[in-house]
Design a protein around this motif. Structure first.
Motif, short mmCIF file in Angstrom:
data_model
loop_
_atom_site.label_atom_id
_atom_site.label_comp_id
_atom_site.label_asym_id
_atom_site.label_seq_id
_atom_site.Cartn_x
_atom_site.Cartn_y
_atom_site.Cartn_z
N ILE A 86 30.20 -23.83 -16.78
CA ILE A 86 31.36 -23.06 -16.32
C ILE A 86 32.30 -23.92 -15.47
CG2 ILE A 86 32.04 -21.13 -14.84
CD1 ILE A 86 29.39 -19.79 -15.70
N ARG A 87 31.71 -24.71 -14.57
CA ARG A 87 32.53 -25.54 -13.67
C ARG A 87 33.28 -26.59 -14.47
NH1 ARG A 87 28.01 -25.83 -9.42
NH2 ARG A 87 27.17 -27.47 -10.72
N GLY A 88 34.55 -26.72 -14.20
CA GLY A 88 35.33 -27.72 -14.90
C GLY A 88 35.84 -27.22 -16.23
N LYS A 89 35.23 -26.15 -16.76
CA LYS A 89 35.71 -25.61 -18.03
C LYS A 89 36.44 -24.30 -17.80
CE LYS A 89 34.15 -24.63 -22.69
NZ LYS A 89 32.98 -24.34 -23.53
N ARG A 90 35.72 -23.33 -17.28
CA ARG A 90 36.39 -22.04 -17.05
C ARG A 90 36.84 -21.89 -15.60
NH1 ARG A 90 31.77 -19.00 -19.72
NH2 ARG A 90 32.55 -17.11 -18.75
N ILE A 91 36.24 -22.65 -14.71
CA ILE A 91 36.74 -22.69 -13.33
C ILE A 91 37.15 -24.12 -13.02
CG2 ILE A 91 36.24 -22.26 -10.90
CD1 ILE A 91 34.07 -20.36 -11.69
N GLY A 92 38.41 -24.32 -12.67
CA GLY A 92 38.87 -25.65 -12.28
C GLY A 92 38.97 -25.70 -10.77
N MET A 93 38.85 -26.91 -10.21
CA MET A 93 38.96 -27.01 -8.76
C MET A 93 39.80 -28.20 -8.35
SD MET A 93 36.30 -26.18 -5.89
CE MET A 93 36.80 -26.22 -4.18
N ILE A 94 40.66 -27.97 -7.37
CA ILE A 94 41.46 -29.06 -6.78
C ILE A 94 41.05 -29.19 -5.33
CG2 ILE A 94 43.78 -29.92 -6.35
CD1 ILE A 94 44.80 -27.82 -8.29
N PHE A 95 40.71 -30.40 -4.93
CA PHE A 95 40.29 -30.60 -3.55
C PHE A 95 41.45 -31.09 -2.70
CE2 PHE A 95 36.55 -30.91 -6.17
CZ PHE A 95 35.64 -30.11 -5.49
N GLN A 96 41.20 -31.08 -1.39
CA GLN A 96 42.28 -31.35 -0.44
C GLN A 96 42.78 -32.78 -0.47
OE1 GLN A 96 41.21 -30.21 3.50
NE2 GLN A 96 43.13 -30.87 4.39
N GLU A 97 41.85 -33.74 -0.51
CA GLU A 97 42.22 -35.13 -0.31
C GLU A 97 42.45 -35.85 -1.63
OE1 GLU A 97 42.51 -37.47 2.19
OE2 GLU A 97 42.78 -35.82 3.59
#
Lengths: 273, 270
Positions: A86-97
């Motif tokens: 699921i991670r990276g495919k259906r849920i994407g994430m952008i981090f602060q730095e």
């Protein structure tokens, strides 16, 4: 509009001190095609909440109670293997730095393509074309695919992070203070870009920030967190125009306005407690 | 004019860097291009610009921390570039700086009391007892307590560290303080505290601030006059209210339009 993400009673504590609730009974719902902003100061638990959604809590912390429903599925019951699907495919994430989240020894084309290979099995020319399209989509010339992170500016790196996170066209994008390290004009561009992508791809977005100015620009709904708890939640207009909780009001009051009309008021914690 | 405390004319600073294949070529970047300014006694002059606009270089060049390629800086009518090393060190007491990063700008191996007292030691002001008193009073003034003198920087939060940084600069009772992005590393809620503290101290001690920031909301609250820098040049300058109400340069307009929430926040808050 359908319910995309639903948190109920999420509680996070250190393993060693189960009585110390870093996040306490947090519940809210995010619908697809909408943006929910979690607003709070450092230490309010807003980043932990986001990490818990992905099952990425730091070592030593546990989800003591609560559920995370994603598209009608209980994420907290899923195995690591299922979560990786699921991670990276259906849920994407952008981090602060943007400076530390990219690998300095790999070119950005490889880093953007990685999740496409892993999740969608793209290779060769097909992969190259897709990466080029993603770069164009976030406003970086496709020829820069061979560049390394140190050859890019902060804003460009954050664009690369966005391209990585939307590569597999996720239905949910989690962005943890994606613009705090950037210049104002670049920040405005990135916020604009995220808003466009949200509409184009009908994504739901969970956006974490401490700046009510950013909230006013990007949010549909707002969740205000203070010391691990949700103190107020609602549609952005309601929160901005008539905040109910004294902490929300205090947080709004300490944002300097560009007109210089209202006096700066720091938060009076003694009064809040 | 009598009330100008710090002024500069025609400041130019060129950085040369290696470029091209294997670094055999070289290229030049004009970090400061013919910059002039004047800071009035007791007032705040803000320098606004994005990263790379030359605003931090300007601060360093004004304080003679970096050599200039051209231009002159006058402090209280004295030409800083002509002073000898000893004379310059004497003047430095009156020209202090508050740095951006409260994590990187305090020596992690020194106690807070030592950090704040160091300037007094260097300038040989007072004796051990009076120095301790002065340090304590300054720390209390910025909102810290006596036991904090024996703690190390890592024991403090970002906002508290910035208070230590302010105490370190102000214990020398300077006349001009250059604040280089003093709140940009802090949460908005902590920002407001630090900004109010800086304003109070300005009134109490008659300080003149050169306030460097990329945040136009903060500048609006802090400054009397503002200079907008872009690629080493000043593209616009004037009184804050006037520049914000009626920006002349395209770049200034762009900056003002980029303020987060400027459409909605204005109507939302009452």
């Amino acid at each position: 509009m359908s319910e995309l993400l639903h948190l109920s009673g999420l509680t996070i504590t250190p393993w060693q001190q189960p009585a110390r609730r870093l996040v306490n009974d947090v519940s809210f719902t995010l619908e697809s095609g909408r943006t929910t902003c979690i607003v709070g100061e450092s230490g309010s638990g807003k980043s932990l909440t986001a990490l818990a959604v992905m099952g990425l809590l730091p070592m030593g912390l546990q989800r003591q109670a609560g559920q995370v429903m994603f598209q009608g599925r209980e994420l907290t019951m899923s195995s690591q293997a299922e979560l990786q699907q699921i991670r990276g495919k259906r849920i994407g994430m952008i981090f602060q730095e943007p400076m530390t989240s990219l690998n300095p020894v790999l070119n950005i084309g490889f880093q953007i393509g990685e999740s496409l290979t892993v999740h969608l099995g793209l290779r060769g020319q097909e992969l190259k074309t897709r990466v080029a399209a993603l770069l164009e989509q976030v406003g970086i010339p496709a020829v820069r695919a061979n560049s390394y992170p140190d050859e890019l500016s902060g804003g460009q790196r954050q664009r690369v992070m966005i391209a990585m996170s939307i590569a597999c066209e996720p239905v949910l994008l989690i962005a943890d203070e994606p613009t705090t390290a950037l210049d104002v004009t670049v920040q405005a561009q990135i916020l604009q870009l995220l808003a466009e992508l949200k509409v184009r791809m009908n994504m739901g977005m969970l956006f974490i920030t401490h700046d009510f100015g950013v909230v006013a620009d990007i949010a549909d709904d707002v969740v205000v967190m203070f010391r691990g708890e949700v103190v107020e939640a609602g549609p952005v207009d309601q929160i901005l125009v008539c905040p109910q909780h004294p902490y929300t009001r205090a947080l709004l009051d300490c944002v300097p306005d560009a007109e210089g009309l209202k006096p700066l008021k720091p938060i009076d914690y003694a009064w809040l407690a | 004019m009598a009330d100008i405390i710090l002024s500069a004319q025609g400041l130019t600073k060129i950085y040369r860097q290696r470029s091209g294949r294997f670094g055999f070529g070289s290229s030049q970047i004009k970090a400061l291009d013919n910059v002039s300014l004047s800071l009035k006694q007791g007032a705040t002059l803000a320098v606004v610009g994005e990263s790379g606009s030359g605003k931090s270089t300007l601060a360093r060049c004004l304080l003679q921390l970096q050599p200039l390629d051209a231009g002159e800086v006058q402090f209280e009518g004295r030409e800083l570039g002509r002073l000898t090393g000893t004379e310059l060190r004497g003047v430095r007491r009156h020209l202090q700086m508050v740095f951006q990063d409260p994590f990187a700008s305090l020596n992690p191996r020194m106690k807070v009391g030592e950090i704040v007292a160091e300037g007094l030691l260097i300038h040989k002001l007072g004796n051990a007892t009076t120095r301790r008193d002065q340090v304590l009073r300054m720390l209390q003034r910025v909102g810290l307590a006596a036991p904090d003198m024996d703690k190390y920087p890592h024991e403090f939060s970002g906002g508290q560290r910035q208070r230590i940084g302010i105490a370190r600069a102000l214990v020398l009772e300077p006349k001009v303080v250059v604040c280089d992005e003093p709140v940009s590393a802090l949460d908005v809620s902590i920002q407001a505290q630090i900004l109010l503290l800086l304003k109070e101290l300005q009134l109490e001690m008659g300080l003149s601030y050169l306030f460097i920031s990329h945040d136009l909301r903060v500048v609006r609250h802090m400054a009397d006059e503002v200079m907008v820098m872009h690629r080493g040049r000043i593209v616009e300058q004037g009184e804050v209210a006037q520049v914000y109400a009626d920006p002349q340069h395209e770049y200034t307009r762009n900056l003002l339009n980029s303020i987060p929430g400027h459409h909605r926040m204005a109507t939302a808050t009452t």
